[in-house]
Design a protein around this motif. Structure first.
Motif, PDB file in Angstrom:
ATOM      1  N   UNK A  92       0.669  -1.317   0.190  1.00 43.84           N
ATOM      2  CA  UNK A  92      -0.108   0.095  -0.022  1.00 43.84           C
ATOM      3  C   UNK A  92       0.922   1.218  -0.024  1.00 43.84           C
ATOM      4  N   UNK A  93       2.110   1.229   0.426  1.00 45.45           N
ATOM      5  CA  UNK A  93       2.972   2.396   0.515  1.00 45.45           C
ATOM      6  C   UNK A  93       4.590   1.946   0.472  1.00 45.45           C
ATOM      7  N   UNK A  94       5.331   2.913  -0.102  1.00 43.33           N
ATOM      8  CA  UNK A  94       6.730   2.617   0.162  1.00 43.33           C
ATOM      9  C   UNK A  94       7.171   2.524   1.394  1.00 43.33           C
ATOM     10  N   UNK A  95       7.958   1.584   1.842  1.00 44.27           N
ATOM     11  CA  UNK A  95       8.671   1.274   3.128  1.00 44.27           C
ATOM     12  C   UNK A  95       9.085   2.754   3.686  1.00 44.27           C
ATOM     13  N   UNK A  96       8.785   3.253   4.600  1.00 40.34           N
ATOM     14  CA  UNK A  96       9.383   4.638   5.084  1.00 40.34           C
ATOM     15  C   UNK A  96      10.812   4.470   5.392  1.00 40.34           C
ATOM     16  N   UNK A 147      15.199  -2.133  10.971  1.00 37.80           N
ATOM     17  CA  UNK A 147      15.312  -0.593  11.364  1.00 37.80           C
ATOM     18  C   UNK A 147      16.138  -0.172   9.927  1.00 37.80           C
ATOM     19  N   UNK A 148      16.244   1.218  10.398  1.00 35.29           N
ATOM     20  CA  UNK A 148      17.068   2.121   9.601  1.00 35.29           C
ATOM     21  C   UNK A 148      18.490   1.503   9.292  1.00 35.29           C
ATOM     22  N   UNK A 149      19.150   1.118  10.236  1.00 40.83           N
ATOM     23  CA  UNK A 149      20.442   0.887  10.083  1.00 40.83           C
ATOM     24  C   UNK A 149      20.587  -0.566   9.252  1.00 40.83           C
ATOM     25  N   UNK A 150      19.775  -1.352   9.342  1.00 39.88           N
ATOM     26  CA  UNK A 150      19.906  -2.621   8.706  1.00 39.88           C
ATOM     27  C   UNK A 150      19.486  -2.274   7.245  1.00 39.88           C
ATOM     28  N   UNK A 151      18.666  -1.138   6.968  1.00 44.87           N
ATOM     29  CA  UNK A 151      18.182  -0.662   5.691  1.00 44.87           C
ATOM     30  C   UNK A 151      19.227  -0.045   4.831  1.00 44.87           C
ATOM     31  N   UNK A 152      20.182   0.487   5.702  1.00 41.95           N
ATOM     32  CA  UNK A 152      21.334   1.180   5.015  1.00 41.95           C
ATOM     33  C   UNK A 152      22.115   0.158   4.254  1.00 41.95           C
ATOM     34  N   UNK A 153      22.366  -1.106   4.914  1.00 43.03           N
ATOM     35  CA  UNK A 153      23.030  -1.923   4.581  1.00 43.03           C
ATOM     36  C   UNK A 153      22.542  -2.576   3.294  1.00 43.03           C
ATOM     37  N   UNK A 154      21.343  -2.939   2.981  1.00 39.43           N
ATOM     38  CA  UNK A 154      20.656  -3.264   1.859  1.00 39.43           C
ATOM     39  C   UNK A 154      20.813  -2.134   0.764  1.00 39.43           C
ATOM     40  N   UNK A 155      20.638  -1.021   1.214  1.00 38.59           N
ATOM     41  CA  UNK A 155      20.695   0.287   0.436  1.00 38.59           C
ATOM     42  C   UNK A 155      22.067   0.145  -0.455  1.00 38.59           C
ATOM     43  N   UNK A 156      23.231   0.151   0.419  1.00 35.83           N
ATOM     44  CA  UNK A 156      24.639  -0.018  -0.093  1.00 35.83           C
ATOM     45  C   UNK A 156      24.780  -1.140  -1.131  1.00 35.83           C
TER      46      UNK A 156
END
Length: 224
Positions: free
Chosen positions: A131-135, A196-205
């Protein structure tokens, strides 16, 4: 059976408010102006109508539906034009697919669009759009100067798959489409949902590195 075009009768559907009807008519006019040399009115309105229906059952803000429908119809019409050879610019076209089109595929699209610029084309989609993009995905992409907040989860459609040269899948398994003649890659990535944001940063990189490698393989110069 083909989907019915967006005729006057369809505009009078009881599930549409007056504002939505007017917005869809305006959207149809804009799309007809943009695609009149490639497609007839019936095709354009059929794509707008079917795009509206793909979001109608899960929209949280109904007044945004005509805008979402117009944006998705525009993407689908551009894809159809590529698939039918009406756009022949030779740009590599990549489709990023995951389950909900809310995290991984959206971040990949963001990186690809930022790095490739006008040198290539990319889309994203999901087998079961959320329904929405992951914040958290929005937050970590904003940290590197990429805004994906205006994106929205959407399904893949046949014409979008047909137009793609490369299809990158991320965890959608057998639900992801398989068409002959396309290059397929499966990127094994953690799902950012619930992280959490820290984990998503790893995925982003990790996604950034893979997108850069993909662009090198496709011989697409980095923009800027």
């Amino acid at each position: 059976m083909p989907e019915s075009p967006l005729t006057t009768v369809d505009y009078q559907r009881r599930d549409l408010s007056i504002d939505q009807k007017l917005a869809l008519k305006t959207a149809a006019t804009r799309l007809q102006t943009e695609f009149s040399t490639a497609f007839g009115v019936e095709t354009i309105e059929r794509f707008l109508h079917s795009s509206y229906d793909k979001f109608a059952g899960r929209a949280t803000i109904p007044n945004f539906l005509p805008l979402l429908a117009e944006r998705f119809a525009r993407q689908r019409l551009r894809a159809l034009a590529r698939a039918e050879g009406k756009i022949t610019d030779g740009k590599p076209t990549v489709l990023f697919l995951c389950t909900h089109n809310a995290g991984r595929s959206q971040m990949a699209l963001g990186w690809f669009t930022q790095l490739a610029g006008d040198n290539a084309v990319a889309w994203s989609g999901g087998s079961e759009p959320g329904n929405e993009i992951n914040p958290a995905a929005i937050t970590v992409m904003a940290e590197v100067g990429i805004d994906i907040s205006s994106e929205f989860p959407k399904p893949w459609t046949e014409e979008i798959v047909r137009a793609a040269d490369v299809i990158i899948t991320m965890g959608c398994g057998d639900a992801c489409p398989v068409y002959p003649g396309r290059r397929y890659e499966e990127w094994v990535l953690d799902d950012p949902a619930g992280s959490d944001v820290a984990a998503v940063r790893v995925i982003r990189d990790t996604i950034e590195a893979r997108v850069r490698h993909l662009l090198t393989e496709l011989e697409v110069p980095i923009a800027g």
